[in-house]
Design a protein around this motif. Sequence first.
Motif, PDB file in Angstrom:
ATOM      1  N   THR A  37     -27.859 -40.259 -50.730  1.00 56.43           N
ATOM      2  CA  THR A  37     -27.109 -39.688 -51.852  1.00 56.43           C
ATOM      3  C   THR A  37     -27.832 -40.069 -53.132  1.00 56.43           C
ATOM      4  N   VAL A  38     -28.275 -39.050 -53.882  1.00 54.14           N
ATOM      5  CA  VAL A  38     -29.108 -39.322 -55.051  1.00 54.14           C
ATOM      6  C   VAL A  38     -28.317 -39.053 -56.328  1.00 54.14           C
ATOM      7  N   ASP A  39     -28.036 -40.131 -57.044  1.00 53.38           N
ATOM      8  CA  ASP A  39     -27.291 -40.061 -58.299  1.00 53.38           C
ATOM      9  C   ASP A  39     -28.114 -39.298 -59.335  1.00 53.38           C
ATOM     10  N   GLY A  40     -27.515 -38.345 -60.005  1.00 57.82           N
ATOM     11  CA  GLY A  40     -28.193 -37.625 -61.083  1.00 57.82           C
ATOM     12  C   GLY A  40     -29.045 -36.448 -60.620  1.00 57.82           C
ATOM     13  N   LEU A  41     -29.248 -36.310 -59.307  1.00 58.02           N
ATOM     14  CA  LEU A  41     -30.105 -35.210 -58.821  1.00 58.02           C
ATOM     15  C   LEU A  41     -29.281 -33.933 -58.619  1.00 58.02           C
ATOM     16  N   GLY A  42     -29.830 -32.809 -59.068  1.00 58.52           N
ATOM     17  CA  GLY A  42     -29.194 -31.518 -58.864  1.00 58.52           C
ATOM     18  C   GLY A  42     -29.580 -30.906 -57.522  1.00 58.52           C
ATOM     19  N   HIS A  43     -29.700 -29.579 -57.515  1.00 57.78           N
ATOM     20  CA  HIS A  43     -29.950 -28.842 -56.268  1.00 57.78           C
ATOM     21  C   HIS A  43     -31.460 -28.801 -55.990  1.00 57.78           C
ATOM     22  N   SER A  44     -32.037 -29.957 -55.687  1.00 59.16           N
ATOM     23  CA  SER A  44     -33.502 -30.054 -55.592  1.00 59.16           C
ATOM     24  C   SER A  44     -33.950 -30.869 -54.401  1.00 59.16           C
ATOM     25  N   TRP A  45     -35.154 -30.533 -53.919  1.00 59.59           N
ATOM     26  CA  TRP A  45     -35.845 -31.379 -52.931  1.00 59.59           C
ATOM     27  C   TRP A  45     -36.359 -32.589 -53.707  1.00 59.59           C
ATOM     28  N   PRO A  46     -35.963 -33.825 -53.332  1.00 59.04           N
ATOM     29  CA  PRO A  46     -36.345 -34.974 -54.148  1.00 59.04           C
ATOM     30  C   PRO A  46     -37.863 -35.182 -54.199  1.00 59.04           C
ATOM     31  N   HIS A  61     -30.131 -49.397 -50.781  1.00 58.78           N
ATOM     32  CA  HIS A  61     -30.572 -48.625 -51.956  1.00 58.78           C
ATOM     33  C   HIS A  61     -32.093 -48.572 -51.929  1.00 58.78           C
ATOM     34  N   PRO A  62     -32.649 -47.678 -51.090  1.00 57.08           N
ATOM     35  CA  PRO A  62     -34.102 -47.685 -50.890  1.00 57.08           C
ATOM     36  C   PRO A  62     -34.890 -47.218 -52.114  1.00 57.08           C
ATOM     37  N   HIS A  63     -34.234 -46.510 -53.018  1.00 62.70           N
ATOM     38  CA  HIS A  63     -34.898 -46.041 -54.245  1.00 62.70           C
ATOM     39  C   HIS A  63     -33.899 -46.175 -55.379  1.00 62.70           C
ATOM     40  N   GLU A  64     -34.437 -46.154 -56.597  1.00 64.31           N
ATOM     41  CA  GLU A  64     -33.560 -46.210 -57.762  1.00 64.31           C
ATOM     42  C   GLU A  64     -32.567 -45.045 -57.711  1.00 64.31           C
ATOM     43  N   ASN A  65     -31.310 -45.336 -57.995  1.00 66.05           N
ATOM     44  CA  ASN A  65     -30.237 -44.330 -58.055  1.00 66.05           C
ATOM     45  C   ASN A  65     -30.003 -43.622 -56.714  1.00 66.05           C
ATOM     46  N   THR A  66     -30.394 -44.244 -55.642  1.00 70.81           N
ATOM     47  CA  THR A  66     -30.245 -43.604 -54.337  1.00 70.81           C
ATOM     48  C   THR A  66     -29.550 -44.556 -53.361  1.00 70.81           C
ATOM     49  N   THR A  67     -28.494 -44.065 -52.750  1.00 70.36           N
ATOM     50  CA  THR A  67     -27.783 -44.849 -51.734  1.00 70.36           C
ATOM     51  C   THR A  67     -28.046 -44.232 -50.368  1.00 70.36           C
ATOM     52  N   LEU A  68     -28.426 -45.074 -49.424  1.00 72.78           N
ATOM     53  CA  LEU A  68     -28.618 -44.628 -48.051  1.00 72.78           C
ATOM     54  C   LEU A  68     -27.518 -45.211 -47.190  1.00 72.78           C
ATOM     55  N   LYS A  69     -26.751 -44.331 -46.548  1.00 73.38           N
ATOM     56  CA  LYS A  69     -25.796 -44.782 -45.529  1.00 73.38           C
ATOM     57  C   LYS A  69     -26.382 -44.364 -44.196  1.00 73.38           C
ATOM     58  N   ALA A  70     -26.740 -45.359 -43.390  1.00 71.89           N
ATOM     59  CA  ALA A  70     -27.383 -45.071 -42.105  1.00 71.89           C
ATOM     60  C   ALA A  70     -26.420 -45.390 -40.969  1.00 71.89           C
ATOM     61  N   PHE A  71     -26.059 -44.376 -40.234  1.00 71.30           N
ATOM     62  CA  PHE A  71     -25.253 -44.561 -39.022  1.00 71.30           C
ATOM     63  C   PHE A  71     -26.251 -44.821 -37.901  1.00 71.30           C
ATOM     64  N   THR A  72     -26.347 -46.082 -37.495  1.00 73.65           N
ATOM     65  CA  THR A  72     -27.426 -46.451 -36.582  1.00 73.65           C
ATOM     66  C   THR A  72     -26.960 -46.426 -35.132  1.00 73.65           C
ATOM     67  N   CYS A  73     -27.654 -45.641 -34.367  1.00 76.31           N
ATOM     68  CA  CYS A  73     -27.452 -45.606 -32.916  1.00 76.31           C
ATOM     69  C   CYS A  73     -28.631 -44.859 -32.326  1.00 76.31           C
TER      70      CYS A  73
END
Length: 370
Positions: A330-339, A310-322
């Motif tokens: 994935t940003v909770d509460g964010l609409g169709h916007s550039w964060p 959770h690198p930022h408030e209300n934000t989940t990062l799923k990193a497929f590392t290779c």
Amino acid sequence: MRSLLFLAFAICSANALPTARRFSRKADAVSVNPNLSTAPSNATAGCSSSSASDFLSQFSSTNHANLTLALSPSLGGNRTFLVHLPQNYYASTPHALVLSFHGFKSAALKQESITGFSEPGVLINGKGLVAVYPEGQFGPGKNGDESIRAWQGAPYSPPGVDDIGFTQALLAHLSDNLCLDSNRFYASGKSNGGGFTNLLACTPSTASLFAAFAPVSAALYAGANPADCAPGRSVPIINFHGLADTVIPFDGRDADKEGRTEYATPNITQYREAWAARNGCGAGTSSTKVGGRVKLSSHIALNQAPLISHPHENTTLKAFTCDSQVNGFTVDGLGHSWPGTAGLDGGVTTFNATTANIVPFFETYALGDS
Ligand SMILES: *[C@@H]1O[C@H](CO)[C@@H](O)[C@H](O)[C@H]1NC(C)=O
Ligand SMILES: *[C@@H]1O[C@H](CO)[C@@H](O)[C@H](O)[C@H]1NC(C)=O
Ligand SMILES: *[C@@H]1O[C@H](CO)[C@@H](O)[C@H](O)[C@H]1NC(C)=O
Ligand SMILES: *[C@@H]1O[C@H](CO)[C@@H](O)[C@H](O)[C@H]1NC(C)=O
Ligand SMILES: *[C@@H]1O[C@H](CO)[C@@H](O)[C@H](O)[C@H]1NC(C)=O
Ligand SMILES: *[C@@H]1O[C@H](CO)[C@@H](O)[C@H](O)[C@H]1NC(C)=O
Ligand SMILES: *[C@@H]1O[C@H](CO)[C@@H](O)[C@H](O)[C@H]1NC(C)=O
């Protein structure tokens, strides 16, 4: 001592927050942001061109030039694009290049303002980057009777315009006239421009030109996200999508409100998993690196499951590392916007996606000898 106390406090308060609001940089530090690529620069012809000074004379005191390239009708005819040079642009030192594609109904200036790629202090490989905001040609709009800028790959794209070919022509033109590092070209875009960024990543002739891709709130219609997407190499992808996006819903959809199936878009989780599978990373996939001129400073171990942080408030990062990561924010509460913190694209977040995550991700990748 003071920093230790602060750390202890930060850990306690983070634990006190509900899961969705916890944020930690731990996963980033370990392997979500790998080390910077050490691939050498690859100077373009513009680094030693005798006509470069004529080209540079077109730039304003703010380092902007609004340029036009006269191309064939199939490439859209006269194509406009806004170029911003960094404050410290050196005529014979190769610079990284970021292409940033605007959304439907938008244009270059707005794309520059919402993304901040032209802001001072944004560096790749220790130097300012050249930011280019190309403009789509005019298509028929969503109802078929309008004239609205759009990119290839959407139901409302200008018919017969080959934006893949345009992008190749644009890169060739910029390479001839500016001193760029062709090992450090990056593509990014918002919405329809994010869908087009994805199409560039799916198309072998352009997947091979860019080191990494950032589709944001991407409009992944079938034309932008082909079922047979086969880039011919593993492709680093950083993707942002808001859970409150009603234009391109995170869960995907089979048709728009009018029932038009050409407006179907994928489940964003599955979209990211498909990229991870293509790249040979992540849960249940093969561990084969898919070709590739991508070079990291050191090998990144394959993980069987994505790293979640959770690198930022209300934000989940799923990193497929290779070798070529897929980082899905994935940003909770964010609409169709550039964060962004300033709300220049509508939604307000606690971070600027461009400087906090996209540029650092780009910096870890460069094309080079495999
Ligand atoms: C990054 O570099 C450091 C120092 O050279 C090294 O210890 C570490 O393993 C590297 N990490 C990755 C992910 O390559
Ligand atoms: C492109 O621009 C040139 C110069 O302004 C103009 O002469 C020409 O008609 C334009 N072509 C198209 C297809 O609009
Ligand atoms: C650039 O010029 C074109 C016309 O050549 C115009 O349509 C567009 O609005 C201009 N863009 C900017 C950012 O000034
Ligand atoms: C989206 O895909 C994920 C992963 O397959 C799945 O868990 C989730 O239920 C899907 N969401 C919807 C609304 O179908
Ligand atoms: C995070 O989400 C919660 C719940 O939706 C909301 O109340 C809060 O304002 C959000 N925080 C930020 C910084 O957007
Ligand atoms: C985000 O970008 C805006 C606009 O450039 C700037 O004013 C703000 O300080 C930045 N915020 C952060 C947290 O960097
Ligand atoms: C430099 O870039 C060219 C294409 O622009 C490519 O053919 C060549 O292999 C690259 N060389 C290195 C050393 O990366």
